[in-house]
Structure formats: structure tokens, C-alpha cells
Design an enzyme around this catalytic site. Structure first.
Site, short mmCIF file in Angstrom:
data_model
loop_
_atom_site.label_atom_id
_atom_site.label_comp_id
_atom_site.label_asym_id
_atom_site.label_seq_id
_atom_site.Cartn_x
_atom_site.Cartn_y
_atom_site.Cartn_z
CE1 TYR A 1 -43.72 20.17 -91.43
CE2 TYR A 1 -43.39 18.01 -91.78
CZ TYR A 1 -43.73 18.84 -90.77
OH TYR A 1 -43.81 18.74 -89.61
N GLY B 1 -39.32 17.56 -81.13
CA GLY B 1 -38.32 18.36 -80.23
C GLY B 1 -37.51 17.77 -79.08
N PRO B 2 -37.33 16.39 -79.00
CG PRO B 2 -37.18 14.27 -79.60
CD PRO B 2 -37.89 15.31 -80.14
CB ALA C 1 -33.93 21.17 -76.52
CE LYS C 2 -35.81 25.62 -82.28
NZ LYS C 2 -36.11 27.24 -82.50
N GLY C 3 -31.02 20.23 -80.59
CA GLY C 3 -29.50 19.87 -80.63
C GLY C 3 -28.83 20.14 -79.09
CG LEU C 4 -29.81 23.75 -77.12
CD1 LEU C 4 -30.75 24.44 -76.29
CD2 LEU C 4 -28.49 24.16 -77.00
CG LEU C 5 -31.48 18.26 -74.43
CD1 LEU C 5 -33.17 17.95 -73.93
CD2 LEU C 5 -30.84 18.46 -73.08
#
Length: 304
Positions: free
Chosen positions: A51, A198-199, A201-205
Site C-alpha cells: 500500500y 470487503g464485507p 461489497a464496495k459500498g453496495l451493502l
């Protein structure tokens, strides 16, 4: 915040961990985010030498210097930057890992790393040599424990059989349930913890949901499917839970999960995620509902 044991180690990590990749390179802003995490009871911080060309490790180490003995620092190695910094190559060799750990220790400003992770892995790697490197680092006191960061069931199986890893970091969420088929059962059987990434899901959740959706969709979900599934999830839980609660508690419902690692670029996101983790666990009925709405997909490659 509740803590869970990592494998059979003496590491006890907060149920929510801070993924440090999204901290950025502004030390003042990063310090604010990390202080917010500490205030919320987070003691687990995950970074990697990849990173920001190692600058992330330096920033994290500096920000946690005053609480070093109270936190768990996890970092990773195996991806080697090219000299011109235009790309990296995979190098899981013993020689490189033992070189990389010294550089990470220097950047982090610490004498030891709590959890050192292989940042990937393929079945073609010299796995025995890689394990030997981690075992020697552990014997030398430079690392306390080691694990891998991988979504490949065949690689995970090899390390579960041949090494003393205490954890595997993998992507897992309501919209990516692939680890349920092979990886999670294997790790639970071997008392190896799962650290999820990724819990959301890129902001979808997150509460912003479809604002974060893009074409063609997410993994094996089309945009059309997301347009149906996400509002349905929110509707079914409208009277009881927020989207982050559903997402994070779904991960924590797996007994083998020790911590759910979520990134954040704003203090508000950390506080919202911490609040979600502190809520009551999902009931069996709630879990069944989520599972009925979403897909139990399998990995098509890297199977054992």
C-alpha cells in the site's frame, strides 16, 4: 467492543478491524481515523507493504506508536514493487519474505509484527519454502503469528495441512458467499480463523446501496439483479436493521470469523460500522432470509 480469539493463538482482536489501505497519505487525516477507531474499541489494524509503496505502514506505525502494546498490527508481504514503481511481481520466496519483514518492521517502527500474512499465493508457489520463512521469523521473535490472505481454496488447503497459520484473510460478504462451500468449513475444522475483507461489497451493502452500483454489476450479480436484491434486503429489514448491520453481522454469524475488516476514508464510516458490530447477532430466521434472497455461489477455479 467484543473481541474474538484468532485461531489457537493468544491474539484477541476486535470484531471490527480497520483496513488501512484507504487511509491515504495525509498523516494528520490518517491519525484522526485511527484515533476514531481506537475510541470505538478497535484494536486490530490491517496494512500491507504494497500500500502506497510502504508509506501506509509508516503512517500506521506512527499513528499507533503510543498504544503499540494495546493493539494488533497485521501486515502482508509477497508482492514486490519494481524499481520504477510502475508495477509489482509475485515473490513468495524465503529470501524475499525475510528481506521484506525487516523493511516492514522499520516502516512500522516496531520490534515485532503481531500477524504477518502472505499477500496472495498460488498452488505453483514453493509453499514449503514460504512456510519455512514464516516459521523462522516466528522463532526469531520478529513476528508473533502468521497467516495468509487468499481466496483460493486449493492454496488455503495446502497451508492448513502443512503450516501453523492461525488465520486466512478472504473476501466474504452477503454478495460473495463463495467461501461458504469449501474454505470456511475447512478452516473451522482446523481451528484456523477467518478474517474477512470487503464485507460491504464496495459500498453496495452500505446505506448508499445502489449509488455504488455500476455496470455490469458485482461478481456474478448483474446490475438488474442488484436493482432487485438490494432494495428487497433493505425492505425486509427496514424496521429492525440498517444495511451495515445486516452486512457486518452476516459475516460475524460465521463461528470461524474472528474479525471483519472494513476500510474507511471518513470517521463517520468507522463509527457507523462500529455501531453495526455492537448490535445483536442475526437470528436464525434473519440468516435464512438473507440466504434465500442471495446466491450461494462456488469458486469456479482453484478448487480442491
Amino acid at each position: 467492543m467484543k473481541k474474538r480469539q484468532v485461531g489457537n493463538s493468544d491474539l484477541y482482536v476486535s470484531e471490527l478491524g480497520l483496513g488501512c489501505m484507504s487511509l491515504g497519505t495525509d498523516q494528520k487525516k490518517a491519525q484522526e481515523l485511527i484515533e476514531t477507531a481506537l475510541d470505538e474499541g478497535i484494536n486490530y489494524f490491517d496494512t500491507a507493504d504494497l500500500y502506497d509503496f510502504g508509506e501506509n505502514e509508516q503512517i500506521v506505525g506512527q499513528a499507533l506508536k503510543h498504544v503499540r502494546d494495546k493493539v494488533i498490527i497485521a501486515t502482508k508481504a509477497g508482492n514486490r514493487w519494481s524499481e520504477d514503481k510502475n508495477g509489482w511481481r509475485w515473490d513468495p520466496s524465503k529470501r524475499y519474505i525475510k528481506e521484506a519483514v525487516k523493511n516492514s518492521l522499520t516502516r512500522l517502527g516496531t520490534d515485532y509484527i503481531d500477524l504477518y500474512q502472505l499477500h496472495g499465493g498460488t498452488i505453483e508457489d514453493p509453499i514449503g519454502e514460504t512456510i519455512e520463512a514464516f516459521e523462522e521469523l516466528k522463532a526469531d521473535g520478529l513476528i508473533r503469528y502468521y497467516g495468509i490472505s487468499s481466496i483460493r481454496p486449493n492454496v488455503i488447503q495446502e497451508y492448513a495441512k502443512k503450516s501453523s497459520i492461525v488465520s486466512v484473510m478472504m473476501q466474504y460478504s452477503i454478495l460473495d458467499r463463495r467461501p461458504e462451500e469449501q474454505a470456511i468449513p475447512l478452516l473451522q475444522e482446523n481451528n484456523i480463523s477467518v478474517v474477512t475483507r470487503g464485507p460491504l461489497a464496495k459500498g453496495l451493502l452500505s446505506n448508499r446501496m445502489l449509488e455504488k452500483a455500476s455496470e455490469p454489476g458485482f461478481l456474478n450479480y448483474s446490475r438488474k439483479e442488484l436493482n432487485k436484491i438490494l432494495p428487497l434486503l433493505r425492505e425486509k429489514f427496514a424496521d429492525s436493521r440498517t444495511m451495515p448491520e445486516i452486512a457486518l453481522q452476516f459475516n460475524l454469524a460465521q463461528p470461524s470469523v474472528s474479525s471483519v475488516v472494513a476500510g474507511a476514508s471518513k470517521a463517520e464510516q468507522i463509527r457507523e460500522n462500529a455501531k453495526a458490530v455492537r448490535t445483536n447477532p442475526l437470528s436464525e430466521d434473519e440468516l435464512s432470509l438473507i440466504q434465500s434472497i442471495t446466491k450461494a455461489k462456488k469458486y469456479e477455479e482453484h478448487r480442491f
